[in-house]
Enzyme design. Structure first.
Site, short mmCIF file in Angstrom:
data_model
loop_
_atom_site.label_atom_id
_atom_site.label_comp_id
_atom_site.label_asym_id
_atom_site.label_seq_id
_atom_site.Cartn_x
_atom_site.Cartn_y
_atom_site.Cartn_z
N THR A 147 6.10 -21.31 -13.15
CA THR A 147 6.16 -19.85 -13.08
C THR A 147 7.55 -19.36 -13.42
OG1 THR A 147 6.05 -17.93 -11.57
CG2 THR A 147 6.58 -20.04 -10.58
N SER A 182 9.72 -16.89 -2.67
CA SER A 182 8.60 -17.07 -1.74
C SER A 182 8.35 -18.56 -1.55
CB SER A 182 7.33 -16.39 -2.29
OG SER A 182 6.72 -17.20 -3.29
N TYR A 184 5.55 -20.00 -2.01
CA TYR A 184 4.80 -20.46 -3.17
C TYR A 184 5.72 -20.75 -4.34
CZ TYR A 184 2.88 -19.90 -7.78
OH TYR A 184 2.64 -20.07 -9.12
N HIS A 185 6.59 -19.79 -4.69
CA HIS A 185 7.45 -19.97 -5.85
C HIS A 185 8.36 -21.19 -5.70
CE1 HIS A 185 6.34 -15.69 -6.68
NE2 HIS A 185 6.30 -16.18 -7.91
N LYS A 188 6.88 -24.39 -7.05
CA LYS A 188 7.01 -24.58 -8.48
C LYS A 188 8.44 -24.98 -8.85
CE LYS A 188 2.77 -23.94 -9.56
NZ LYS A 188 1.99 -25.06 -10.10
#
Length: 389
Positions: A147, A182, A184-185, A188
């Site tokens: 991302t 975040s 989530y980020h 990645k």
């Protein structure tokens, strides 16, 4: 030999699988554990577009698109035994890894979901990379959709992957620092680091595809039949900003812009996303410039206010009266951030942008206005709320 697509039931994974299968005679093996369907149900929402079950999807791919080279294996990539068996049986020459818990808001709900997101995403990627190494398959091209969120929002143009660091008069190229915002980020960001390490230690050829915010409902392959459609989430947790704004417009809500809304975000159409991933999956090894390459999968940056005004303009073509309203910004952010991202390497893959934001919105409104009741019956999901589980 085959091409393996993980997360093949997902928003990006399914149309990517169709595109790749339509451009090769190789066996294209799909895998998923259908977790995305469960996560969206858990937050009390649904896909605006109907999502057929996998058997129906594959049947439509055969009858409507003439694709006989698709097969599906259900399984969980966090289970090492499943991954090892998957690799041993199908011996993929390329892995397109699109499986992940992809929502930053979902990962921020509480510690349980943050832990789940990090375990799910990191364990899946590690299992695949180590599985390739221990199976003696280190020539397999590993393509992952990470991302652009790993970059954060720096005040300088973002390069495609690396950065130049200078200290005491000496300069060197280093991985771009993880500035994700975040839980989530950050998965990645860790995946990017683990892929770099897997390339260094195992020699696995890596394409780290840093995907921007994806918009759109259709690709060339999804248009012929409803069973071929990909999902479209519009809720607070899984609906991206452009999709959520569009659904709000269809439901009669004003498009809400916080503050000036001049901060720009990176975007790429679903069609261009699919085309880039397919180009990498089908790339001749001799054509790869390097065995570890980062691509910024973005075609342009769009400001929040421009997005809102474009949604209002396109909405008028569908007889929607869309208001754009500005409110005080509750977030601590630069409301004029330019967000410049280099994308020359990625644009070299797809040649030219296939679909503009306006064209993508045409597809979105055509899909959503036909399913207005589904959106209105779940309009409370535009905002965060109590989970169903």
């Amino acid at each position: 030999m085959s091409i393996l697509i993980t997360g093949a039931d997902g928003y990006v994974g399914w149309p990517t699988a169709l595109r790749i299968a339509s451009e090769t005679d190789e066996r294209v093996v799909l895998t998923d554990n259908f977790a995305r369907r469960r996560w969206v149900e858990e937050v009390g929402s649904v896909s605006a577009t109907p999502v057929s079950d996998m058997d129906e999807r594959l049947e439509a791919a055969r009858t409507e698109l003439g694709l006989s080279n698709l097969s599906f294996v259900e399984g969980d990539l966090t289970e090492r035994a499943f991954v090892d068996q998957l690799l041993a049986v199908h011996e993929p020459s390329t892995v397109v890894h699109a499986a992940a818990q992809p929502s930053a808001p979902y990962s921020q709900i509480n510690g349980e979901r943050a832990n789940y997101t990090q375990h799910n995403n990191l364990q899946s990627t590690r299992n695949l990379l180590w599985g390739l190494e221990e199976a003696g398959m280190t020539d397999t091209h590993f393509v992952e959709t990470t991302t652009t969120g790993v970059y954060g929002a720096p005040e300088f143009p973002i390069p495609e992957g690396g950065a130049t660091m200078e200290n005491d008069g000496e300069r060197d190229e280093v991985p771009f620092p993880a500035m994700a915002g975040s839980w989530y980020h950050l998965t990645k960001s860790h995946d990017a680091a683990n892929m770099r390490l897997a390339h260094k230690q195992f020699g696995i050829p890596i394409s780290d595809v840093r995907t921007a915010i994806v918009y759109g409902t259709e690709t060339e392959e999804t248009r012929p039949d409803d069973r071929l459609k990909t999902r479209f989430d519009f809720d607070y947790y899984f609906g991206t900003v452009g999709h959520r704004f569009s659904a709000q417009a269809v439901a009669g809500y004003p498009v809400t812009v916080y503050g000036k809304g001049e901060q720009r975000k990176p975007f790429v159409s679903l069609e261009d996303t699919v085309e880039g991933l397919a180009a990498l999956a089908l790339m001749d090894p001799a054509e790869r410039d390097d065995d570890h390459v980062v691509y910024n999968q973005v075609t342009r940056a769009i400001s929040i206010v421009e997005m809102a005004e474009t949604i209002a303009d396109v909405g008028e073509e569908f007889d929607l009266n869309v208001d754009v309203e500005h409110f005080e910004n509750p977030r601590d952010e630069d409301e004029t951030h330019e967000m410049e991202i280099e994308n020359e390497r990625y644009m070299g893959l797809i040649g030219s942008q296939a679909q503009s934001f306006e064209e993508g919105l045409q597809d979105i409104f055509e899909s959503l206005t036909a399913r207005e009741e589904t959106i209105k019956s779940h309009e409370d999901r535009f905002l965060p709320g109590v989970l169903t589980e």
